[in-house]
Write a protein that holds these residues in place. Sequence first.
Motif, short mmCIF file in Angstrom:
data_model
loop_
_atom_site.label_atom_id
_atom_site.label_comp_id
_atom_site.label_asym_id
_atom_site.label_seq_id
_atom_site.Cartn_x
_atom_site.Cartn_y
_atom_site.Cartn_z
N ARG A 63 45.05 44.28 4.99
CA ARG A 63 45.39 45.56 4.36
C ARG A 63 44.81 46.74 5.14
O ARG A 63 45.40 47.83 5.17
N GLN A 69 48.81 44.51 11.12
CA GLN A 69 50.03 44.65 10.32
C GLN A 69 51.26 44.74 11.22
O GLN A 69 52.29 44.12 10.95
N ALA A 76 50.62 43.39 3.63
CA ALA A 76 49.58 42.82 2.76
C ALA A 76 50.05 41.46 2.26
O ALA A 76 51.25 41.17 2.22
#
Length: 403
Positions: A63, A69, A76
């Motif tokens: 996160r 990411q 997430a």
Amino acid sequence: MGNIPKNTVVCKCLNLLDINDDYRCPFFDHRTQKLTVVKFIKLFIEAVLNQRGSLDEIAEHLRSSHPLQQILGLDAISPSQISRKLRSLPPLLFQELFLHLAGKLQQLTKDRTGIGKIGRLNLIDSTALTLPEIAGQWAYCQSSRNGVKMHVRLVVADQDIFYPDRIIASTADVADSEVVMEMVAADDAIYVMDRGYIVYSHYKVWAENSIRFVARIQKRNKTQVIRERAVPEGSNIERDADVFVTFQENGEEAQVELRLVEFRDDKGRNYRMLTNVRDVSAEQIAEIYRHRWTIELFFKWIKQHLKLVKLYSVQPDAVWTQMYLALIAYCLVLLLKLETGAKQTAWQVLKLLRIYSEYAWQSFLDALFREPTRSSKGRRKKPKRGRPRKHPKKLKGAKLIVK
């Protein structure tokens, strides 16, 4: 930093896995929306390399990490989803990935000649992992212990480079000698084993197939001396002889002719070796066995630096999978060391990898090849003059109160 994830250290490292980011497993990714097999592997390898302590920590780091990411294409994921994926995936997937990386290491080290005049060594041994009392009852070993084993064949390419190229996972109740025949193959290396592999019928098979080995035996193991060999004066070699060892095979008496080397170490401890290696000196046989300690250092390395002792899940398939994930992480660190030509140890490379994980690749290379800024050895402590203290200095109890 976050705008160029393809140039970050973690991305470069994960690219060594040679996995297509767009690949979807037809069976295990069926109806999967977020955490595909490829994303799970990369997420978990990053977690192992950086010693994420729990599934919650893995999820929270994802996160907070914009580069990760972008690499995974995942914003997430919950700890429970990671746990379910870990339990559901078969260890065979990770075994194939581990063998692929071991093959790359074999190609990169094929020109290395091993240990001095001895040559290449293949070390065979196992390490145990303890499981919880209740959740680990599927791996029951004895009344006070549940556990599993990782049987490893470790290739010693040279003095500084060693890597596993074959493992067998089992419960702790499986003896080392029960799986050793699957670990030994005909090649140009010398196989080195400790006392957990004393099976004379195995020695006979290896001798007949010209598989070179050095195996330690116990003091009580009997041998019949055929001829004695000359022992160098002033050396640590106590005996060098050709011997017969006799055993029962299929209800009949059988025997095999081997070489017995007995030596003592610096602390006066005695060792007895049986081997079919006759083209090297007894001192070199002793040196070969001393290098067996390398596999103990390897086990300590992956347990301390990759936290293999602390498992995220103790379900059977999850335990085997985590073994392979730790070995994959080790192989990646070694690949980074070899492909960059770094002179540092694997542990030093891993420390820099953790520090510069989300920095640009060039930053990692700069740190890896940075010249030392201090040329002197620093201030050297001089010994005190006079006679050394005969009795140790007695200390008084310290009383300190902080108000």
